[in-house]
Design a protein around this motif. Structure first.
Motif, PDB file in Angstrom:
ATOM      1  N   ASN A   1       1.011  -1.212  -0.005  1.00 31.18           N
ATOM      2  CA  ASN A   1      -0.216  -0.010  -0.069  1.00 31.18           C
ATOM      3  C   ASN A   1       0.861   1.150  -0.059  1.00 31.18           C
ATOM      4  O   ASN A   1       0.482   2.094  -0.356  1.00 31.18           O
ATOM      5  N   ASP A   2       1.928   1.086   0.719  1.00 34.52           N
ATOM      6  CA  ASP A   2       2.899   2.362   0.708  1.00 34.52           C
ATOM      7  C   ASP A   2       3.221   2.759  -0.817  1.00 34.52           C
ATOM      8  O   ASP A   2       3.531   4.040  -1.193  1.00 34.52           O
ATOM      9  N   ASN A   3       3.659   1.587  -1.407  1.00 35.42           N
ATOM     10  CA  ASN A   3       3.998   1.831  -2.948  1.00 35.42           C
ATOM     11  C   ASN A   3       2.961   2.504  -3.762  1.00 35.42           C
ATOM     12  O   ASN A   3       3.101   3.148  -4.613  1.00 35.42           O
ATOM     13  N   LYS A   4       1.792   1.900  -3.559  1.00 30.38           N
ATOM     14  CA  LYS A   4       0.603   2.532  -4.156  1.00 30.38           C
ATOM     15  C   LYS A   4       0.526   4.242  -3.773  1.00 30.38           C
ATOM     16  O   LYS A   4       0.199   4.821  -4.740  1.00 30.38           O
ATOM     17  N   LYS A   5       0.463   4.427  -2.552  1.00 30.14           N
ATOM     18  CA  LYS A   5       0.255   5.644  -2.220  1.00 30.14           C
ATOM     19  C   LYS A   5       1.423   6.627  -2.906  1.00 30.14           C
ATOM     20  O   LYS A   5       1.201   7.774  -3.292  1.00 30.14           O
TER      21      LYS A   5
END
Length: 195
Positions: A182-186
């Motif tokens: 999710n960090d990479n998506k954000k």
């Protein structure tokens, strides 16, 4: 075509097409020759030797014909010169799950597939940046993953847009890296909003 008199061939075709090599040396008189005038003077005649043509074998080095590079097979219509580079070895463009996620991202930017060109660079490796720029003329370029980097683009910072001479470039994570974090998506979405 049926011709009754072989001399008629001279008027409709060049000599090389219908005369045998031995006939070409001693050509018949043309039909429109000057009239023969009777003369009382003796005529001296000379016989010229028949010259047989010599054939020389010509060897020529044939160069292979280079076919032009094929135009890129990309998904979308590239109406807004927005190019997205991905790399998938097993898919023509990209997997359906990744395409659905990308379409949602584009929808948030008020874009559709008609506005972008999604190019799977795996099919064109090695892909030169000059060729990409020449054929697709991107004003915005998103590179998704290190495997999608074209040759000659230089070192790009991850998730930090770079403004080139004609193109705004974002080098980011591949969809495989984003789907698991999710960090990479954000991080990707924050930069995607600016490009």
């Amino acid at each position: 075509m049926k011709v009754d008199n072989p001399n008629a061939f001279r008027f409709i075709m060049p000599d090389e097409l219908y005369l045998l090599p031995e006939d070409k040396v001693a050509k018949p008189n043309s039909v429109a020759a000057e009239p023969v005038v009777a003369s009382t003077e003796p005529v001296a005649t000379t016989i010229e030797p028949v010259i047989t043509p010599q054939f020389v074998a010509v060897t020529e080095t044939l160069q292979p014909i280079k076919t032009p590079d094929t135009v890129f097979n990309y998904l979308g219509s590239n109406n807004k010169s927005f190019v997205i580079l991905v790399s998938y070895a097993t898919d023509e463009h990209m997997p359906a799950a990744h395409l659905a996620a990308l379409e949602n991202i584009l929808k948030r930017k008020e874009l559709t597939l008609d506005d972008v060109a999604i190019l799977n660079v795996h099919q064109y490796q090695p892909l030169a940046m000059a060729r990409l720029a020449g054929e697709l003329k991107p004003s915005r370029l998103v590179i998704m993953g290190k495997d999608a980097l074209p040759q000659g683009i230089g070192n790009l910072p991850l998730n930090n847009p770079v403004q080139g001479k004609k193109t705004n470039v974002l080098y980011s994570f591949s969809f495989d890296e984003m789907m698991s974090s999710n960090d990479n998506k954000k991080a990707f979405w924050e930069q995607m909003k600016t490009i």
